[in-house]
Structure formats: structure tokens, C-alpha cells
Design a protein around this motif. Structure first.
Motif, PDB file in Angstrom:
ATOM      1  N   PRO A  54       0.805  -1.235   0.000  1.00 19.97           N
ATOM      2  CA  PRO A  54       0.000   0.000   0.000  1.00 19.97           C
ATOM      3  C   PRO A  54       0.832   1.276   0.000  1.00 19.97           C
ATOM      4  O   PRO A  54       0.506   2.232  -0.724  1.00 19.97           O
ATOM      5  N   GLU A  55       1.875   1.340   0.794  1.00 22.24           N
ATOM      6  CA  GLU A  55       2.673   2.560   0.856  1.00 22.24           C
ATOM      7  C   GLU A  55       3.380   2.830  -0.477  1.00 22.24           C
ATOM      8  O   GLU A  55       3.442   3.975  -0.936  1.00 22.24           O
ATOM      9  N   THR A  56       3.881   1.773  -1.094  1.00 21.55           N
ATOM     10  CA  THR A  56       4.556   1.945  -2.380  1.00 21.55           C
ATOM     11  C   THR A  56       3.564   2.373  -3.453  1.00 21.55           C
ATOM     12  O   THR A  56       3.860   3.254  -4.280  1.00 21.55           O
ATOM     13  N   LYS A  57       2.376   1.778  -3.449  1.00 24.79           N
ATOM     14  CA  LYS A  57       1.357   2.186  -4.416  1.00 24.79           C
ATOM     15  C   LYS A  57       0.983   3.651  -4.225  1.00 24.79           C
ATOM     16  O   LYS A  57       0.772   4.379  -5.210  1.00 24.79           O
ATOM     17  N   ALA A  61       1.301   6.522  -7.009  1.00 25.83           N
ATOM     18  CA  ALA A  61       0.095   7.282  -7.346  1.00 25.83           C
ATOM     19  C   ALA A  61       0.348   8.783  -7.321  1.00 25.83           C
ATOM     20  O   ALA A  61      -0.222   9.534  -8.122  1.00 25.83           O
ATOM     21  N   GLU A  62       1.187   9.235  -6.414  1.00 27.54           N
ATOM     22  CA  GLU A  62       1.491  10.670  -6.341  1.00 27.54           C
ATOM     23  C   GLU A  62       2.164  11.136  -7.629  1.00 27.54           C
ATOM     24  O   GLU A  62       1.842  12.208  -8.164  1.00 27.54           O
ATOM     25  N   TYR A  63       3.101  10.342  -8.146  1.00 19.34           N
ATOM     26  CA  TYR A  63       3.733  10.687  -9.420  1.00 19.34           C
ATOM     27  C   TYR A  63       2.716  10.615 -10.554  1.00 19.34           C
ATOM     28  O   TYR A  63       2.699  11.481 -11.444  1.00 19.34           O
ATOM     29  N   TYR A  64       1.883   9.602 -10.523  1.00 18.13           N
ATOM     30  CA  TYR A  64       0.879   9.418 -11.576  1.00 18.13           C
ATOM     31  C   TYR A  64      -0.064  10.620 -11.639  1.00 18.13           C
ATOM     32  O   TYR A  64      -0.341  11.159 -12.720  1.00 18.13           O
ATOM     33  N   ARG A  65      -0.540  11.067 -10.474  1.00 16.27           N
ATOM     34  CA  ARG A  65      -1.490  12.176 -10.451  1.00 16.27           C
ATOM     35  C   ARG A  65      -0.830  13.481 -10.918  1.00 16.27           C
ATOM     36  O   ARG A  65      -1.464  14.289 -11.611  1.00 16.27           O
ATOM     37  N   LYS A  66       0.418  13.692 -10.538  1.00 21.96           N
ATOM     38  CA  LYS A  66       1.109  14.904 -11.002  1.00 21.96           C
ATOM     39  C   LYS A  66       1.238  14.901 -12.524  1.00 21.96           C
ATOM     40  O   LYS A  66       1.012  15.931 -13.178  1.00 21.96           O
ATOM     41  N   ALA A  67       1.608  13.762 -13.072  1.00 22.12           N
ATOM     42  CA  ALA A  67       1.772  13.668 -14.521  1.00 22.12           C
ATOM     43  C   ALA A  67       0.433  13.802 -15.235  1.00 22.12           C
ATOM     44  O   ALA A  67       0.338  14.455 -16.287  1.00 22.12           O
ATOM     45  N   PHE A  68      -0.608  13.198 -14.666  1.00 26.55           N
ATOM     46  CA  PHE A  68      -1.941  13.278 -15.268  1.00 26.55           C
ATOM     47  C   PHE A  68      -2.414  14.732 -15.317  1.00 26.55           C
ATOM     48  O   PHE A  68      -2.913  15.210 -16.341  1.00 26.55           O
ATOM     49  N   HIS A  94      -8.000   7.222  -7.770  1.00 23.08           N
ATOM     50  CA  HIS A  94      -8.154   5.979  -7.003  1.00 23.08           C
ATOM     51  C   HIS A  94      -7.049   4.959  -7.268  1.00 23.08           C
ATOM     52  O   HIS A  94      -7.106   3.856  -6.712  1.00 23.08           O
ATOM     53  N   ILE A  95      -6.052   5.311  -8.054  1.00 21.95           N
ATOM     54  CA  ILE A  95      -5.094   4.307  -8.495  1.00 21.95           C
ATOM     55  C   ILE A  95      -4.310   3.688  -7.330  1.00 21.95           C
ATOM     56  O   ILE A  95      -3.909   2.531  -7.383  1.00 21.95           O
ATOM     57  N   HIS A  96      -4.130   4.441  -6.263  1.00 22.88           N
ATOM     58  CA  HIS A  96      -3.408   3.898  -5.111  1.00 22.88           C
ATOM     59  C   HIS A  96      -4.195   2.803  -4.400  1.00 22.88           C
ATOM     60  O   HIS A  96      -3.623   2.020  -3.634  1.00 22.88           O
ATOM     61  N   GLN A  97      -5.509   2.734  -4.654  1.00 21.22           N
ATOM     62  CA  GLN A  97      -6.362   1.733  -4.014  1.00 21.22           C
ATOM     63  C   GLN A  97      -6.474   0.441  -4.821  1.00 21.22           C
ATOM     64  O   GLN A  97      -6.975  -0.560  -4.315  1.00 21.22           O
ATOM     65  N   VAL A  98      -6.036   0.481  -6.065  1.00 18.61           N
ATOM     66  CA  VAL A  98      -6.135  -0.704  -6.919  1.00 18.61           C
ATOM     67  C   VAL A  98      -5.258  -1.810  -6.323  1.00 18.61           C
ATOM     68  O   VAL A  98      -4.125  -1.550  -5.915  1.00 18.61           O
ATOM     69  N   PRO A  99      -5.757  -3.045  -6.245  1.00 16.08           N
ATOM     70  CA  PRO A  99      -5.021  -4.113  -5.560  1.00 16.08           C
ATOM     71  C   PRO A  99      -3.610  -4.383  -6.080  1.00 16.08           C
ATOM     72  O   PRO A  99      -2.713  -4.713  -5.304  1.00 16.08           O
ATOM     73  N   ALA A 100      -3.410  -4.260  -7.394  1.00 13.70           N
ATOM     74  CA  ALA A 100      -2.081  -4.531  -7.950  1.00 13.70           C
ATOM     75  C   ALA A 100      -1.762  -3.544  -9.065  1.00 13.70           C
ATOM     76  O   ALA A 100      -2.593  -3.300  -9.941  1.00 13.70           O
ATOM     77  N   LEU A 101      -0.568  -2.982  -9.002  1.00 14.87           N
ATOM     78  CA  LEU A 101      -0.047  -2.159 -10.088  1.00 14.87           C
ATOM     79  C   LEU A 101       1.084  -2.955 -10.737  1.00 14.87           C
ATOM     80  O   LEU A 101       2.070  -3.276 -10.077  1.00 14.87           O
ATOM     81  N   VAL A 102       0.907  -3.285 -12.008  1.00 17.50           N
ATOM     82  CA  VAL A 102       1.883  -4.119 -12.708  1.00 17.50           C
ATOM     83  C   VAL A 102       2.687  -3.239 -13.652  1.00 17.50           C
ATOM     84  O   VAL A 102       2.142  -2.693 -14.625  1.00 17.50           O
TER      85      VAL A 102
END
Length: 204
Positions: A54-57, A61-68, A94-102
Motif C-alpha cells: 500500500p505505501e509503495t502504491k 500514485a502521487e507521481y501518476y497524479r502529477k503527470a496526469f 483511485h489508483i493507489h487503491q487498486v489491488p495490484a499495479l503491474v
């Protein structure tokens, strides 16, 4: 895998159920199918890094949201793009809540600038595996989408995850979750005859 699977696998965002876990065994089974994809000279350069902590996701997610957000700055949005934009914004939130980021990676890096044939070979040796992975997920009742927004911070994410940046290129990130109920009907697409030409550009 039949026609129905091929025509109903799509970029799922709002239908991702972030409340249900995804089994490691299911993810690994889907990777087994992914790596049956073809690659240039049979190099098989793919590597799959699955993030469930969870912490890594949250940090990804923080980088993802900034880029988005940066990608939308100053961008003119057509009315027909509003639904996709809303769906993309939902995923970003909500991407940080998704069970798996591949994270799908490729061994090696392209020199800058890279010639088109080299680019085509480099990316063409990875994306068939990504599509295989998404098809296999959907067949198991799991949803996903191919995202690249985080690549604006590829070096930072590489450092976070211990990816050797000079030796490995991140190609895509695939959020994975069980699917909420809903329609998986074929998407509206331009008819094949309208996007097909014969013998030369514009040939009917």
C-alpha cells in the motif's frame, strides 16, 4: 480465447473494484500467458514488476497524479473526449487503491533520439505481451488498463522500486482489480471498411 474476449477486453477504469484483493496466483498465471507473446528476434525482453504494498502504491500514485494533471494543462478538450477524461480522472484519484499495479519493463534503453525502425522493434517487442496479459486478466474476471502517465517520472519511480534506470525501461503500468458488474459489450468503433485501404494509401 474467442472473438467475444477479443472484442470486450478494454481499458477498465471505473469498473475496477478496489475493495477486493487479487490473488498472486492469478497474476502469475496471467504473466505466463503474457510471455507467450512474440518479440523481435525472440529476445523476450519483458519483465513484470507487481506492486501490492500500500505505501509503495501510494507513492507511485502521487507521481501518476502529477503527470496526469500536467498532461491536461492547457489542453483543449473536445466534447466527445469528456467521458474518457472523466474516466481517466477517476483512475488517477483511485489508483493507489487498486489491488495490484503491474509495471511492464523492457531490458535495455533506447539511445536518444532513436530511429523509427528501432522504436518500432523496441515497443513492438513489449506491447503484444501487455495485450496478452490484459486478455488473460479479463478471461478471469479481472479488469485492467494500459497506462503510461507515470513515465513522466520514470527515473523517480525507478529509484523508488530499485529498477536499474540505465539498464531497464519502464514501458507501461497496468492497474489490476476484480471487475464490478456491468456491461462488457463491444465498443463502438469505425467500421473496418472505413479504416482499410487496398494496394496504396486511399485505395478502395
Amino acid at each position: 480465447m474467442g472473438v467475444e474476449l477479443l472484442t470486450t477486453t478494454r481499458a477498465f477504469r471505473r469498473r475496477l473494484d478496489v475493495t477486493r484483493p487479487v490473488a498472486r496466483e492469478d497474476l502469475l498465471d496471467c504473466v505466463r500467458i503474457a510471455v507467450q507473446a512474440p518479440s523481435g528476434s525472440n529476445r523476450q525482453p519483458w519483465r513484470f514488476l507487481i506492486v501490492q504494498d500500500p505505501e509503495t502504491k501510494q507513492r507511485i500514485a502521487e507521481y501518476y497524479r502529477k503527470a496526469f494533471a500536467a498532461n491536461l494543462t492547457g489542453r483543449a478538450i473536445r466534447p466527445d473526449q469528456l467521458a474518457d477524461l472523466s474516466s481517466g480522472r477517476y483512475l488517477a484519484e483511485h489508483i493507489h487503491q487498486v489491488p495490484a499495479l503491474v509495471l511492464v519493463c523492457s531490458i535495455g534503453r533506447l539511445p536518444e533520439p532513436a530511429a523509427p525502425p528501432r522504436l518500432a522493434s523496441f515497443y513492438g517487442s513489449i506491447y503484444p505481451a501487455v495485450w496478452n496479459f490484459m486478455l488473460a486478466l479479463h478471461e478471469r474476471g479481472l479488469g485492467s488498463c494500459l497506462t503510461t502517465a507515470h513515465l513522466a517520472y520514470e527515473r523517480e519511480v525507478a529509484q523508488l522500486l530499485g529498477i536499474p534506470f540505465d539498464e531497464v525501461t519502464q514501458m507501461a503500468m497496468v492497474p489490476v482489480a476484480a471487475l464490478r458488474s456491468g456491461s462488457s459489450a463491444s465498443s463502438r468503433r469505425a467500421p473496418a471498411a472505413e479504416v482499410t485501404m487496398w494496394d496504396r494509401w486511399g485505395g478502395a
